[in-house]
Design a protein around this motif. Structure first.
Motif, mmCIF file in Angstrom:
data_model
loop_
_atom_site.group_PDB
_atom_site.id
_atom_site.type_symbol
_atom_site.label_atom_id
_atom_site.label_comp_id
_atom_site.label_asym_id
_atom_site.label_seq_id
_atom_site.Cartn_x
_atom_site.Cartn_y
_atom_site.Cartn_z
ATOM 1 N N VAL A 28 0.837 -1.207 0.000
ATOM 2 C CA VAL A 28 0.000 0.000 0.000
ATOM 3 C C VAL A 28 0.870 1.254 0.000
ATOM 4 O O VAL A 28 0.587 2.223 -0.713
ATOM 5 N N MET A 29 1.937 1.235 0.804
ATOM 6 C CA MET A 29 2.845 2.385 0.834
ATOM 7 C C MET A 29 3.451 2.643 -0.541
ATOM 8 O O MET A 29 3.484 3.786 -1.018
ATOM 9 N N ILE A 30 3.917 1.580 -1.204
ATOM 10 C CA ILE A 30 4.509 1.732 -2.530
ATOM 11 C C ILE A 30 3.470 2.225 -3.535
ATOM 12 O O ILE A 30 3.736 3.121 -4.343
ATOM 13 N N LEU A 31 2.273 1.657 -3.472
ATOM 14 C CA LEU A 31 1.217 2.016 -4.422
ATOM 15 C C LEU A 31 0.851 3.486 -4.320
ATOM 16 O O LEU A 31 0.759 4.193 -5.341
ATOM 17 N N PHE A 32 0.671 3.995 -3.091
ATOM 18 C CA PHE A 32 0.231 5.379 -2.920
ATOM 19 C C PHE A 32 1.367 6.378 -3.117
ATOM 20 O O PHE A 32 1.134 7.582 -3.061
ATOM 21 N N GLY A 33 2.573 5.896 -3.356
ATOM 22 C CA GLY A 33 3.641 6.783 -3.804
ATOM 23 C C GLY A 33 3.440 7.215 -5.246
ATOM 24 O O GLY A 33 4.069 8.174 -5.697
ATOM 25 N N PHE A 34 2.550 6.508 -5.964
ATOM 26 C CA PHE A 34 2.216 6.854 -7.348
ATOM 27 C C PHE A 34 0.822 7.466 -7.464
ATOM 28 O O PHE A 34 0.308 7.619 -8.566
ATOM 29 N N GLN A 46 -6.500 8.269 -6.705
ATOM 30 C CA GLN A 46 -7.062 9.247 -7.645
ATOM 31 C C GLN A 46 -6.375 9.224 -9.002
ATOM 32 O O GLN A 46 -6.600 10.105 -9.831
ATOM 33 N N GLY A 47 -5.525 8.239 -9.254
ATOM 34 C CA GLY A 47 -4.858 8.150 -10.543
ATOM 35 C C GLY A 47 -3.368 7.922 -10.398
ATOM 36 O O GLY A 47 -2.786 8.134 -9.331
ATOM 37 N N PHE A 48 -2.735 7.496 -11.486
ATOM 38 C CA PHE A 48 -1.311 7.166 -11.479
ATOM 39 C C PHE A 48 -0.479 8.371 -11.911
ATOM 40 O O PHE A 48 -0.837 9.082 -12.845
ATOM 41 N N THR A 49 0.656 8.584 -11.212
ATOM 42 C CA THR A 49 1.577 9.653 -11.575
ATOM 43 C C THR A 49 2.967 9.354 -11.024
ATOM 44 O O THR A 49 3.110 8.653 -10.019
ATOM 45 N N LEU A 50 3.966 9.884 -11.712
ATOM 46 C CA LEU A 50 5.349 9.820 -11.240
ATOM 47 C C LEU A 50 5.808 11.169 -10.686
ATOM 48 O O LEU A 50 6.989 11.368 -10.420
ATOM 49 N N GLY A 54 9.659 13.076 -8.858
ATOM 50 C CA GLY A 54 10.353 14.267 -9.330
ATOM 51 C C GLY A 54 10.371 15.381 -8.308
ATOM 52 O O GLY A 54 11.250 16.250 -8.345
ATOM 53 N N GLU A 55 9.389 15.396 -7.404
ATOM 54 C CA GLU A 55 9.290 16.434 -6.374
ATOM 55 C C GLU A 55 9.647 15.874 -4.996
ATOM 56 O O GLU A 55 9.136 16.329 -3.976
ATOM 57 N N LEU A 56 10.541 14.902 -4.984
ATOM 58 C CA LEU A 56 10.850 14.185 -3.742
ATOM 59 C C LEU A 56 11.366 15.110 -2.644
ATOM 60 O O LEU A 56 11.010 14.958 -1.474
ATOM 61 N N PHE A 57 12.198 16.072 -3.005
ATOM 62 C CA PHE A 57 12.827 16.939 -2.000
ATOM 63 C C PHE A 57 12.238 18.349 -2.008
ATOM 64 O O PHE A 57 12.916 19.304 -1.624
ATOM 65 N N ASP A 58 10.992 18.490 -2.407
ATOM 66 C CA ASP A 58 10.355 19.802 -2.462
ATOM 67 C C ASP A 58 9.840 20.285 -1.106
ATOM 68 O O ASP A 58 9.416 21.434 -0.991
ATOM 69 N N ILE A 59 9.840 19.431 -0.103
ATOM 70 C CA ILE A 59 9.412 19.828 1.248
ATOM 71 C C ILE A 59 10.659 19.920 2.119
ATOM 72 O O ILE A 59 11.197 18.887 2.556
#
Length: 261
Positions: A28-34, A46-50, A54-59
């Protein structure tokens, strides 16, 4: 015979069901990373995205927390492995006064609840006027993970053949040369297993860290603090990457052990 085969199949099915059940939170953790979420909550697909990779370090705060966690885990693991390996060698190879008490303390540390250990460490630091920061976290992580390294190394040491070291010394090897070329390679699987376990315990720890962190925020502390406002998908991505790296290290260790065998 048919009854035995049916029992084996039922046992295999039960085993796979348990494995799937234990793996479901990670999946579930891996799935909701997308998950292409459009709100603060990341609990509905709510849909698939990568995008989040790309915004891994934006916070910034989350990035600092992850960096703190990895640095603390690395430093505490190095210290724990050095001390734990020496103690494991001593307990597994030598007889000395107080060995029984030392063994008892090692296993007592493993069985001590984290809440008790965290409260006792907090009392120690407060009584000694020690400022709580990353250093107190490192000391605490070394204390609760040391026993695990000692146990794994000791278990490896007791299976070694002492005649190998005796043969090395008979052939002219020094004490340091015997340890470096014979003893250390033989116990290295236990050392690596203890190091991996120590690193995982440090990265994962929340309870003890919450007592001794002061103003230092680690990855688990940041996640718990973000629950009220909504956990961003970057947390899932970071968790996925940490899990993936751990799996790769475990596979590499297993392959290396098989080649040695």
């Amino acid at each position: 015979m048919r009854g035995a085969r049916f029992g084996d199949r039922l046992l295999h099915l039960y085993t796979w069901l348990v494995i799937l059940w234990l793996s479901s939170p990670i999946a579930v953790m891996i799935l909701f990373g997308f998950n292409d979420k459009r709100s603060k909550s990341n609990t509905t697909w709510q849909g698939f995205t990568l995008r989040w990779y790309g915004e891994l370090f934006d916070i910034p705060d989350l990035t600092v927390a992850l960096r703190n966690t990895l640095v603390i885990a690395l430093v505490s693991t190095v210290i724990t492995v050095v001390i734990g390996t020496m103690l494991g060698l001593a307990l597994g190879r030598h007889r000395f006064r107080g060995k029984g008490v030392t063994n008892f303390l090692v296993f007592a540390a493993i069985s001590t609840p984290e809440l008790v250990m965290g409260a006792s460490l907090l009392s120690l630091f407060v009584s000694g006027n020690v400022p709580r920061d990353a250093n107190t976290i490192i000391v605490s992580h070394v204390l609760f993970s040391l026993s695990f390294v000692v146990v794994t190394v000791r278990a490896r040491v007791v299976t070694l053949d002492p005649s190998l070291e005796e043969a090395a010394r008979d052939l002219g090897a020094t004490a340091w040369g015997t340890f470096r070329q014979v003893t250390l390679p033989a116990v290295m699987p236990g050392v690596l297993a203890g190091a991996m376990l120590s690193f995982a315990l440090s990265v994962d720890d929340y309870v003890v860290t919450s007592f001794v962190n002061g103003s230092t925020v680690t990855f688990p502390l940041w996640i718990v603090g973000a629950v009220k406002t909504g956990i961003p998908a970057q947390v899932n991505v970071m968790g996925t990457l940490i899990f993936g790296i751990g799996v790769l290290i475990a596979i590499a260790n297993a392959v290396a052990a098989r080649r040695r065998t």
